[in-house]
Design a protein around this motif. Structure first.
Motif, mmCIF file in Angstrom:
data_model
loop_
_atom_site.group_PDB
_atom_site.id
_atom_site.type_symbol
_atom_site.label_atom_id
_atom_site.label_comp_id
_atom_site.label_asym_id
_atom_site.label_seq_id
_atom_site.Cartn_x
_atom_site.Cartn_y
_atom_site.Cartn_z
ATOM 1 N N ASP B 86 0.830 -1.206 0.000
ATOM 2 C CA ASP B 86 0.000 0.000 0.000
ATOM 3 C C ASP B 86 0.866 1.259 0.000
ATOM 4 O OD1 ASP B 86 -2.284 -1.515 -0.036
ATOM 5 O OD2 ASP B 86 -2.568 -1.469 2.142
ATOM 6 N N SER B 87 1.984 1.191 0.723
ATOM 7 C CA SER B 87 2.889 2.334 0.745
ATOM 8 C C SER B 87 3.462 2.579 -0.656
ATOM 9 C CB SER B 87 4.019 2.088 1.741
ATOM 10 O OG SER B 87 4.885 3.184 1.781
ATOM 11 N N HIS B 88 3.818 1.505 -1.331
ATOM 12 C CA HIS B 88 4.329 1.620 -2.696
ATOM 13 C C HIS B 88 3.244 2.210 -3.611
ATOM 14 C CE1 HIS B 88 6.396 -0.469 -6.357
ATOM 15 N NE2 HIS B 88 6.603 0.819 -6.323
ATOM 16 N N THR B 89 2.025 1.762 -3.408
ATOM 17 C CA THR B 89 0.903 2.294 -4.199
ATOM 18 C C THR B 89 0.745 3.799 -3.968
ATOM 19 O OG1 THR B 89 -0.208 0.170 -3.988
ATOM 20 C CG2 THR B 89 -1.576 2.019 -4.666
ATOM 21 N N LEU B 90 0.851 4.200 -2.702
ATOM 22 C CA LEU B 90 0.717 5.630 -2.378
ATOM 23 C C LEU B 90 1.825 6.449 -3.041
ATOM 24 C CD1 LEU B 90 -0.225 5.387 1.422
ATOM 25 C CD2 LEU B 90 -1.723 6.016 -0.463
ATOM 26 N N GLU B 91 3.015 5.859 -3.122
ATOM 27 C CA GLU B 91 4.118 6.545 -3.818
ATOM 28 C C GLU B 91 3.753 6.762 -5.285
ATOM 29 O OE1 GLU B 91 7.287 3.754 -1.681
ATOM 30 O OE2 GLU B 91 8.076 4.764 -3.454
ATOM 31 N N ILE B 92 3.276 5.705 -5.913
ATOM 32 C CA ILE B 92 2.936 5.786 -7.345
ATOM 33 C C ILE B 92 1.816 6.798 -7.580
ATOM 34 C CG2 ILE B 92 1.887 4.452 -9.238
ATOM 35 C CD1 ILE B 92 3.522 2.057 -8.159
ATOM 36 N N LEU B 93 0.898 6.858 -6.632
ATOM 37 C CA LEU B 93 -0.250 7.758 -6.786
ATOM 38 C C LEU B 93 0.068 9.203 -6.374
ATOM 39 C CD1 LEU B 93 -3.135 5.495 -5.390
ATOM 40 C CD2 LEU B 93 -2.500 5.888 -7.770
ATOM 41 N N ASP B 94 1.312 9.462 -6.000
ATOM 42 C CA ASP B 94 1.694 10.813 -5.536
ATOM 43 C C ASP B 94 0.713 11.300 -4.470
ATOM 44 O OD1 ASP B 94 3.916 11.162 -7.280
ATOM 45 O OD2 ASP B 94 2.525 11.541 -8.926
ATOM 46 N N ALA B 95 0.563 10.479 -3.442
ATOM 47 C CA ALA B 95 -0.503 10.728 -2.462
ATOM 48 C C ALA B 95 -0.333 12.016 -1.665
ATOM 49 C CB ALA B 95 -0.606 9.540 -1.499
ATOM 50 N N PHE B 96 0.891 12.516 -1.561
ATOM 51 C CA PHE B 96 1.039 13.808 -0.866
ATOM 52 C C PHE B 96 0.416 14.935 -1.693
ATOM 53 C CE2 PHE B 96 4.768 11.690 1.237
ATOM 54 C CZ PHE B 96 4.208 11.682 2.509
ATOM 55 N N LYS B 97 0.521 14.814 -3.024
ATOM 56 C CA LYS B 97 -0.072 15.837 -3.903
ATOM 57 C C LYS B 97 -1.561 15.595 -4.107
ATOM 58 C CE LYS B 97 3.748 16.992 -6.955
ATOM 59 N NZ LYS B 97 4.401 16.451 -8.122
ATOM 60 N N TYR B 98 -1.906 14.340 -4.289
ATOM 61 C CA TYR B 98 -3.300 13.982 -4.609
ATOM 62 C C TYR B 98 -3.810 12.972 -3.586
ATOM 63 C CZ TYR B 98 -1.277 15.668 -8.990
ATOM 64 O OH TYR B 98 -0.594 16.395 -9.928
ATOM 65 N N PRO B 99 -4.173 13.433 -2.396
ATOM 66 C CA PRO B 99 -4.487 12.488 -1.314
ATOM 67 C C PRO B 99 -5.849 11.800 -1.415
ATOM 68 C CG PRO B 99 -4.713 14.741 -0.555
ATOM 69 C CD PRO B 99 -4.215 14.837 -1.964
ATOM 70 N N LYS B 157 -2.452 9.179 -16.067
ATOM 71 C CA LYS B 157 -1.019 9.512 -16.027
ATOM 72 C C LYS B 157 -0.309 8.781 -14.890
ATOM 73 C CE LYS B 157 -1.716 14.016 -18.135
ATOM 74 N NZ LYS B 157 -1.763 15.449 -17.947
ATOM 75 N N LEU B 158 -0.661 7.515 -14.744
ATOM 76 C CA LEU B 158 -0.043 6.712 -13.689
ATOM 77 C C LEU B 158 0.869 5.649 -14.293
ATOM 78 C CD1 LEU B 158 -3.130 6.235 -11.385
ATOM 79 C CD2 LEU B 158 -0.969 7.294 -10.713
#
Lengths: 196, 183
Positions: B86-99, B157-158
């Motif tokens: 899940d952490s890797h997924t959050l990295e790919i999803l740019d979760a800090f920018k797009y939470p 764009k993922l």
């Protein structure tokens, strides 16, 4: 009358603020659970924040995630390389144990190479920035860490036993060999469990 | 009863066209009983991530072909059973920018077995039109609105996540099951 208007207005503002706070979905910068090394290095007041240029900001954490990805990639590559060196060392050790004493120097050189590779690889895993999320459930990474405790102990004990071996101490040689096999098995399992 | 069904059918990304006028009402999905999940295929794994903590509201006015549906889920609420993944997924999803991931719908039509909902999905900062079927299922005191649709990671764009240098499929299936109080 005036007071009640102010009070009502204040309550309204509070309610609206509470609703907006509830809808806020910003990501926490650090996971709720940090390991001891992560706390020491990467927590809000960790060494990396104080000594080096690693600010705890969303942009900073994005950079840390790239660093983490690179370090873990190298950790994995190093794991495969170390496993190859470790396996070669064990094969050579078995041959020495079986009586081929000419291979002892090569075995010893391979053993110290393996030790160097092992601790370099281990440090890449140990010092990585923390992940974005950690829930504490049992996972393949948990199994990897449990097996790491076994092979780490083995990597402390096995070279020490090897360096202390007397030529004619058969019993200690057997213990050294068993320790090497156990360490290699735990290491291989730790690698496989997170790869597949 | 039909009005009720429609209102709840609208509930998830919910949904519906209904011939008669109803007074404006607002509905909220039951947290804990509702779930959104994603499914992604990798030659070595099938991954399912589930969120049971998201907001879903439906404003149903007089014109029931124009429901105001809004779903918002925090990206980190999706749990695949493995925090590292899940952490890797959050990295790919740019979760800090797009939470968060959001879906808003403002029109629906009734079809044979349910409703087709039309709206906008905002994911990874990219907004795209989606439409999909939803079907209400009724039990004693609950209604579950179920539906699913496919999106392509590349459309948002993922980068496709990789394991052993093998990328996952580009298709991401989204399943929705939104619960609301029944009649």
């Amino acid at each position: 009358m005036r007071f009640s208007h102010i009070l009502t207005g204040g309550l309204l503002v509070l309610c609206i603020a509470a609703i907006h706070a509830q809808e806020d979905t910003t990501m926490p910068l650090l996971p709720s659970q940090l390991g001891p090394m992560e706390s020491l290095m990467w927590s809000e007041h960790g060494a990396m924040r104080k000594i080096f240029d690693f600010p705890l900001t969303p942009e900073g954490r994005e950079k840390e995630m790239r660093l983490r990805r690179n370090m873990l990639g190298l950790h994995q590559l190093g794991g495969f390389a170390t496993l190859a060196a470790m396996t070669a060392t064990v094969i050579l050790g078995q041959k020495v144990y079986n009586g081929d004493r000419d291979l002892l120097q090569l075995h010893s050189a391979m053993a110290w190479t393996t030790v160097g590779m092992y601790f370099t690889t281990a440090s890449l895993g140990l010092f990585t920035p923390p992940p974005m999320i950690r829930r504490g459930e049992w996972s393949t990474v948990s199994t990897h860490k449990l097996l790491a405790a076994i092979h780490f102990t083995g990597m402390m004990v096995t070279p020490y036993l090897g360096s202390q071996l007397a030529k004619d101490n058969r019993q200690m040689q057997t213990v050294h060999l068993a320790s090497a096999y156990t360490t290699t098995a735990a290491f291989a399992a730790a690698l496989l469990v997170v790869t597949f | 009863m039909e009005n009720f069904r429609l209102a709840h059918a609208l509930l998830i990304s919910t949904f519906a066209a209904f011939p008669t006028a109803v007074s404006a009402k607002s509905y909220t999905a039951l947290k804990g009983e509702s779930r959104i999940s994603y499914h992604i295929h990798h030659p070595l794994h099938e991954v399912e991530g589930v969120s049971q903590d998201f907001n879903c509201t439906v404003e149903l006015g007089n014109d029931t072909t124009r429901p105001q549906v809004h779903v918002k889920a925090s990206i980190d609420s999706f749990n695949s059973g493995n925090s590292n993944r899940d952490s890797h997924t959050l990295e790919i999803l740019d979760a800090f920018k797009y939470p968060s991931v959001e879906f808003s719908a403002d029109s629906a039509i009734r079809v044979e077995k349910g409703y087709r909902l039309f709206g906008q999905l905002t994911f990874h900062g990219v907004k795209r039109s989606v439409d999909f079927m939803v079907t209400p299922e009724y039990s004693k005191d609950r209604v579950h609105i179920k539906g699913n649709f496919m999106v392509k990671l590349s459309d948002f764009k993922l980068k496709r996540p990789t394991l052993l240098m093998i990328p996952t499929a580009d298709d991401l299936k989204i399943d929705i099951d939104v619960a609301a109080e029944g009649p």
